[in-house]
Design an enzyme around this catalytic site. Structure first.
Site, PDB file in Angstrom:
ATOM      1  N   VAL A  80       0.856  -1.189   0.000  1.00  0.00           N
ATOM      2  CA  VAL A  80       0.000   0.000   0.000  1.00  0.00           C
ATOM      3  C   VAL A  80       0.888   1.233   0.000  1.00  0.00           C
ATOM      4  CG1 VAL A  80      -1.759   1.309   1.263  1.00  0.00           C
ATOM      5  CG2 VAL A  80      -1.830  -1.196   1.279  1.00  0.00           C
ATOM      6  N   ALA A 125       4.452   4.150   2.886  1.00  0.00           N
ATOM      7  CA  ALA A 125       4.016   2.899   2.259  1.00  0.00           C
ATOM      8  C   ALA A 125       4.224   1.758   3.252  1.00  0.00           C
ATOM      9  CB  ALA A 125       4.809   2.646   0.976  1.00  0.00           C
ATOM     10  N   LYS A 126       3.652   0.623   2.973  1.00  0.00           N
ATOM     11  CA  LYS A 126       3.874  -0.557   3.822  1.00  0.00           C
ATOM     12  C   LYS A 126       3.456  -1.788   3.038  1.00  0.00           C
ATOM     13  CE  LYS A 126       5.101  -1.504   8.192  1.00  0.00           C
ATOM     14  NZ  LYS A 126       5.948  -0.735   9.117  1.00  0.00           N
ATOM     15  N   GLY A 127       4.020  -2.932   3.404  1.00  0.00           N
ATOM     16  CA  GLY A 127       3.641  -4.164   2.740  1.00  0.00           C
ATOM     17  C   GLY A 127       3.573  -5.311   3.721  1.00  0.00           C
TER      18      GLY A 127
END
Ligand code: NAD
Length: 436
Positions: A80, A125-127
């Protein structure tokens, strides 16, 4: 009440998509409540605030791999990008059995706020992948990491979005991600991830950076409330990269780490745990469970421990309405992301317990990730003393800034940090304007 739909939706704008409204009690709902608390302080920039409530880009990927037993397993992965107004997306990758899209959205949004709070030129962001990596062999873990990297490869890159380690990911995982991205693009691209091994373009001091930042802001805040770190008692939840390093640094100044909890259980020692020995035990056994020189207490009892400083450094939503009234600490330093719910924040505020929020307290990691990225671009590497000196300066300056705003506007440190950060994000939003 749906927090997702609170606040004015300008005429002609569509209401929030359903996936943004769901799970109002989860991390994303908590984040939206935090945004609602800052909007009255944003002045004219408030007209852009809706942008904070909508991730820019959400990618859900299927990650199929061959398992060692010959079967094929499918894992669900996410990346994201919440906001990229200030620069490329930046944020970690989490491997955990409870990862959800809502959680990754919240973590990406907190990265936007954090990166702006310490003024590094990144968006958020992050995943993550929903998987219990402890159940995978090394080969399975590598194949899953590589396939996930390929799948999200369409949106990551050194100038687009730069992943890093988070819960259950480390420098080896980053090395596989870097290699996979480089193979797919046809040239070695060290700057695509941070938190890499030093021999692959990683930065000295990166592994300890988040814990060092936690320690630095803790020492600064303690001066404001007249707390003597050297005689203080500390309780730590989560004894991995963040909690382990923070606990070690506090212990080195003479503080007593009296209680530690991790996924394996909770241990306690009134006289203070031998932190270096405990770190060796965790390295060998994977958990604090079974550490001989301590008594075992229940996980619930952890919240009653007599301490001066509590450091949640595990997962979200640990400090809630259910336990906020029991906490004895004078100060909470959020090593984890999102460990305190907004309702618990209010209880802690009423009880005069100072909360150093995640979006400033654990920003040391991304600060040294920024140094790593800069070093990779210039192919010129700094020594550890230089890195730690710059890290401590950025953390101290950023903390002094939000402390001043909190005093001046009579708001919590969390809202103060959101004020500073969201103004920076929305100012760049306004300067860039809307395309087309
Ligand atoms: P890690 O995987 O190194 O350690 C996680 C720790 O949490 C382990 O000790 C684990 O046993 C413990 N834990 C897991 N589930 C638990 C549970 N249910 N109850 C109690 N303890 C539990 O991860 P990390 O990198 O130290 O990350 C910890 C937190 O810090 C996360 O919220 C992460 O997002 C945040 N954070 C990490 C970094 C970083 O640089 N690694 C930077 C900023 C924030």
């Amino acid at each position: 009440m749906s927090h997702a739909s609170s606040g004015p939706v300008p005429a002609g704008s569509h209401p929030l998509p359903s996936y943004l409204q769901a799970d109002n009690l989860g991390p994303w709902g908590n984040y939206l409540q935090q945004v609602d608390r800052v909007i009255p302080h944003l002045g004219s920039l408030a007209r852009w605030a809706e942008t904070l409530k909508r991730p820019k880009r959400v990618l859900i990927v299927d990650v199929p791999i061959h398992m060692d037993d010959g079967t094929v397993a499918h894992f669900e992965g996410y990346r994201v990008q919440h906001n990229v107004s200030r620069g490329p997306g930046k944020g970690g990758v989490r491997f955990h059995q409870d990862v959800t899209l809502s959680e990754v959205m919240a973590l990406s949004a907190w990265m936007s706020v954090k990166n702006a709070a310490v003024n590094v030129p990144y968006g958020g962001a992050k995943g993550g992948i929903r998987v219990d990596p402890k159940k995978l062999s090394r080969g399975e873990l590598e194949r899953m990491t590589r396939r996930y990297t390929s799948e999200i490869g369409i949106i990551i890159g050194p100038n687009k979005d730069i992943p890093a380690p988070d819960v259950n990911t480390n420098d080896q995982i980053m090395a596989w991600m870097m290699d996979t991205y480089s193979m797919n693009t046809g040239s070695t691209s060290t700057g695509v991830v941070t938190g890499k091994p030093v021999d692959l373009g990683g930065s000295l001091g990166r592994r300890e950076a988040t814990g060092r930042g936690v320690y630095t802001v803790g020492v600064e805040a303690a001066k404001h409330i007249g707390l003597d770190i050297a005689t203080s008692r500390i309780a730590v939840q989560g004894f991995g990269n963040v909690g382990g390093v923070a606990g070690k640094l506090f212990a080195e100044t003479g503080a007593r780490v009296v209680a530690v909890q991790d996924h394996g259980g909770t241990i306690y020692r009134e006289a203070g745990l031998d932190v270096p020995a405990l770190l060796r035990h965790v390295e060998a056994n994977g958990s604090v469970a079974g550490f001989a020189e301590a008594e075992v207490i229940t996980n619930d009892k952890f919240w009653d421990v007599d301490c001066d400083i509590l450091i949640p450094a595990a997962l979200e939503q640990q400090i809630t309405e259910a336990n906020a009234g029991r906490i004895k600490a004078r100060m909470i330093i959020e090593g984890a992301n999102g460990p305190t719910t907004p309702a618990a924040d209010d209880i802690l505020h009423d009880r005069n317990i100072l909360v150093l929020p995640d979006v400033i307290a654990n920003a040391g990691g991304v600060t040294v990730s920024y140094f790593e990225w800069v070093q990779d671009f210039s192919s010129f590497f700094w020594d550890e003393e230089e890195i730690n000196k710059r890290l401590v300066k950025i953390m101290k300056d950023a903390f002094a800034g939000v402390w001043h705003v909190a005093q001046d506007q009579k708001v919590s440190l969390r809202t103060a940090t959101f004020i500073v950060a969201c103004k920076r994000i929305l100012h760049t939003r306004e300067l860039r304007g809307l395309y087309p």
